[in-house]
Design an enzyme around this catalytic site. Sequence first.
Site, PDB file in Angstrom:
ATOM      1  N   LYS A 114     -49.874 -12.140  57.821  1.00 49.95           N
ATOM      2  CA  LYS A 114     -49.970 -10.685  57.617  1.00 49.95           C
ATOM      3  C   LYS A 114     -51.267 -10.123  58.184  1.00 49.95           C
ATOM      4  O   LYS A 114     -51.291  -9.013  58.705  1.00 49.95           O
ATOM      5  CB  LYS A 114     -49.867 -10.335  56.130  1.00 49.95           C
ATOM      6  N   LYS A 206     -37.872 -14.821  59.941  1.00 54.15           N
ATOM      7  CA  LYS A 206     -37.334 -14.510  58.619  1.00 54.15           C
ATOM      8  C   LYS A 206     -36.803 -13.067  58.589  1.00 54.15           C
ATOM      9  O   LYS A 206     -37.407 -12.190  59.199  1.00 54.15           O
ATOM     10  CB  LYS A 206     -38.511 -14.665  57.649  1.00 54.15           C
ATOM     11  N   LYS A 209     -38.459  -6.919  55.473  1.00 57.52           N
ATOM     12  CA  LYS A 209     -38.475  -5.461  55.328  1.00 57.52           C
ATOM     13  C   LYS A 209     -39.286  -4.816  56.432  1.00 57.52           C
ATOM     14  O   LYS A 209     -39.092  -3.659  56.765  1.00 57.52           O
ATOM     15  CB  LYS A 209     -39.133  -5.082  53.993  1.00 57.52           C
TER      16      LYS A 209
HETATM   17  P1  TYM Z   1     -40.968 -10.026  48.276  1.00 62.59           P
HETATM   18  O1  TYM Z   1     -40.964  -8.675  47.667  1.00 62.59           O
HETATM   19  O2  TYM Z   1     -41.408 -10.179  49.674  1.00 62.59           O
HETATM   20  O3  TYM Z   1     -39.506 -10.638  48.188  1.00 62.59           O
HETATM   21  C1  TYM Z   1     -38.772 -10.637  46.968  1.00 62.59           C
HETATM   22  C2  TYM Z   1     -37.983 -11.940  46.851  1.00 62.59           C
HETATM   23  O4  TYM Z   1     -37.098 -12.069  47.964  1.00 62.59           O
HETATM   24  C3  TYM Z   1     -37.309 -13.323  48.596  1.00 62.59           C
HETATM   25  N1  TYM Z   1     -37.102 -13.179  50.052  1.00 62.59           N
HETATM   26  C4  TYM Z   1     -36.248 -13.923  50.761  1.00 62.59           C
HETATM   27  N2  TYM Z   1     -35.429 -14.933  50.410  1.00 62.59           N
HETATM   28  C5  TYM Z   1     -34.674 -15.490  51.389  1.00 62.59           C
HETATM   29  N3  TYM Z   1     -34.720 -15.074  52.691  1.00 62.59           N
HETATM   30  C6  TYM Z   1     -35.519 -14.064  53.084  1.00 62.59           C
HETATM   31  N4  TYM Z   1     -35.542 -13.658  54.352  1.00 62.59           N
HETATM   32  C7  TYM Z   1     -36.349 -13.442  52.097  1.00 62.59           C
HETATM   33  N5  TYM Z   1     -37.254 -12.431  52.135  1.00 62.59           N
HETATM   34  C8  TYM Z   1     -37.706 -12.286  50.872  1.00 62.59           C
HETATM   35  C9  TYM Z   1     -38.752 -13.696  48.283  1.00 62.59           C
HETATM   36  O5  TYM Z   1     -38.968 -15.082  48.398  1.00 62.59           O
HETATM   37  C10 TYM Z   1     -38.885 -13.184  46.870  1.00 62.59           C
HETATM   38  O6  TYM Z   1     -38.401 -14.134  45.947  1.00 62.59           O
HETATM   39  N6  TYM Z   1     -45.042 -12.162  46.317  1.00 62.59           N
HETATM   40  C11 TYM Z   1     -43.655 -11.839  46.076  1.00 62.59           C
HETATM   41  C12 TYM Z   1     -43.449 -10.946  44.881  1.00 62.59           C
HETATM   42  C13 TYM Z   1     -44.091 -11.433  43.607  1.00 62.59           C
HETATM   43  C14 TYM Z   1     -43.619 -12.483  42.790  1.00 62.59           C
HETATM   44  C15 TYM Z   1     -44.557 -12.538  41.712  1.00 62.59           C
HETATM   45  C16 TYM Z   1     -42.560 -13.377  42.875  1.00 62.59           C
HETATM   46  C17 TYM Z   1     -45.211 -10.909  43.057  1.00 62.59           C
HETATM   47  N7  TYM Z   1     -45.482 -11.577  41.895  1.00 62.59           N
HETATM   48  C18 TYM Z   1     -44.422 -13.487  40.702  1.00 62.59           C
HETATM   49  C19 TYM Z   1     -42.432 -14.317  41.849  1.00 62.59           C
HETATM   50  C20 TYM Z   1     -43.357 -14.376  40.779  1.00 62.59           C
HETATM   51  C21 TYM Z   1     -43.113 -11.102  47.299  1.00 62.59           C
HETATM   52  O7  TYM Z   1     -43.832 -10.538  48.063  1.00 62.59           O
HETATM   53  O8  TYM Z   1     -41.757 -11.058  47.345  1.00 62.59           O
END
Ligand code: TYM
Length: 344
Positions: A114, A206, A209
């Site tokens: 990032k 991947k 968003k």
């Molecule tokens: P975020 O918001 O990027 O994504 C949310 C969830 O979606 C999953 N994900 C995917 N899974 C499969 N293929 C993909 N292309 C894909 N893109 C996203 C992510 O793995 C995630 O599970 N840091 C985290 C949010 C967070 C969190 C937490 C998660 C903050 N605190 C505590 C678990 C526990 C994030 O940015 O997810």
Amino acid sequence: MPFKQLVFSGVQPTGNLHLGNYLGAITKFVALQDNYDCIYCVVDMHAITVWQEPAELTHTTREVTAAFLACGIDPKKHIIFNQSQVAEHTELTWVFNCVARLGWLNRMTQFKEKAGKDRENVSVGLFAYPNLMAADILVYRATHVPVGEDQKQHLELSRDIAQKFNNDFAKSISERGFGDAFFPLPEPIIQGPATRVMSLRDGSKKMSKSDPSDYSRINLTDDADNIAQKIRKARTDPEPLPSEEKGLETRPEAENLVGIYAALEGTTRAAVLGQFGGGQFSTFKNALVDLAVARLGPIGAEMKKLMQDPGHIDAILADGSARARVIAAQTMTAVKDIVGFVRS
Ligand code: TYM
């Protein structure tokens, strides 16, 4: 001391929720409700580690909440809330900022990706982000965390932080009657055929968003025509689908679509290849369009309906936040005592 089993996970309210979020995370959130107490968080404080337009952040926070509800998460039996309403997340983050080591954070690949070449110019929050993530989970002393593959390294860091806190404060923890560990080491739940959904335009990237091309992803709010167009245009190679999984090894785009089909259908890649192997790619794509529209169409429609009543969504977040705060406050009281802070 054994820990009470509890599920926690979070989703950032940044941009459109897509098929990767749905298959990698939200479908797991829904399934886990039957056997665990679950807490699902819209992580708005994570979102602001990169710039967010304030009005847009409000909108997407409600939209992620609407997605949780539309996918079938029950806000009465479980907890749905937004992070910024529970101040204990940031309180615990500060303690963790003092437990985690700079070297650990320096190894985080997501930060490197990032920040890119512009490292000097990104926010301090973006660097410290994994400590906030550890605090999200551990302020509830959660034991299980459903996530996509891309969050694995952050989860490992959460375990390292929990372990170091337990070691550093071992004497204080045991003197206060918490046995030999105050925090559990949270287990990642990364399972199924679509733990890493790839871009529809490039099987080596991947689905995300932030990809500038909307054709790279299927958004939960896309209508049937959009979904069909995106799948039909999805990059593939000219070969028919193989009959065995081994035949997908050098074909990332085909592998991705087969994984998506399997996850949407609740089956395995092998079963999908058993059905479509040897046939025309177009036959498979048509079947995938029908399946994706059948699964996602009702979710998008329900989200739109829910978004017409922001007051209802805000009330769910307020109720969830109040219930989350009770648990988080108990943890913080204990943490303050363990660390040696004087409190009244
Ligand atoms: P975020 O918001 O990027 O994504 C949310 C969830 O979606 C999953 N994900 C995917 N899974 C499969 N293929 C993909 N292309 C894909 N893109 C996203 C992510 O793995 C995630 O599970 N840091 C985290 C949010 C967070 C969190 C937490 C998660 C903050 N605190 C505590 C678990 C526990 C994030 O940015 O997810």
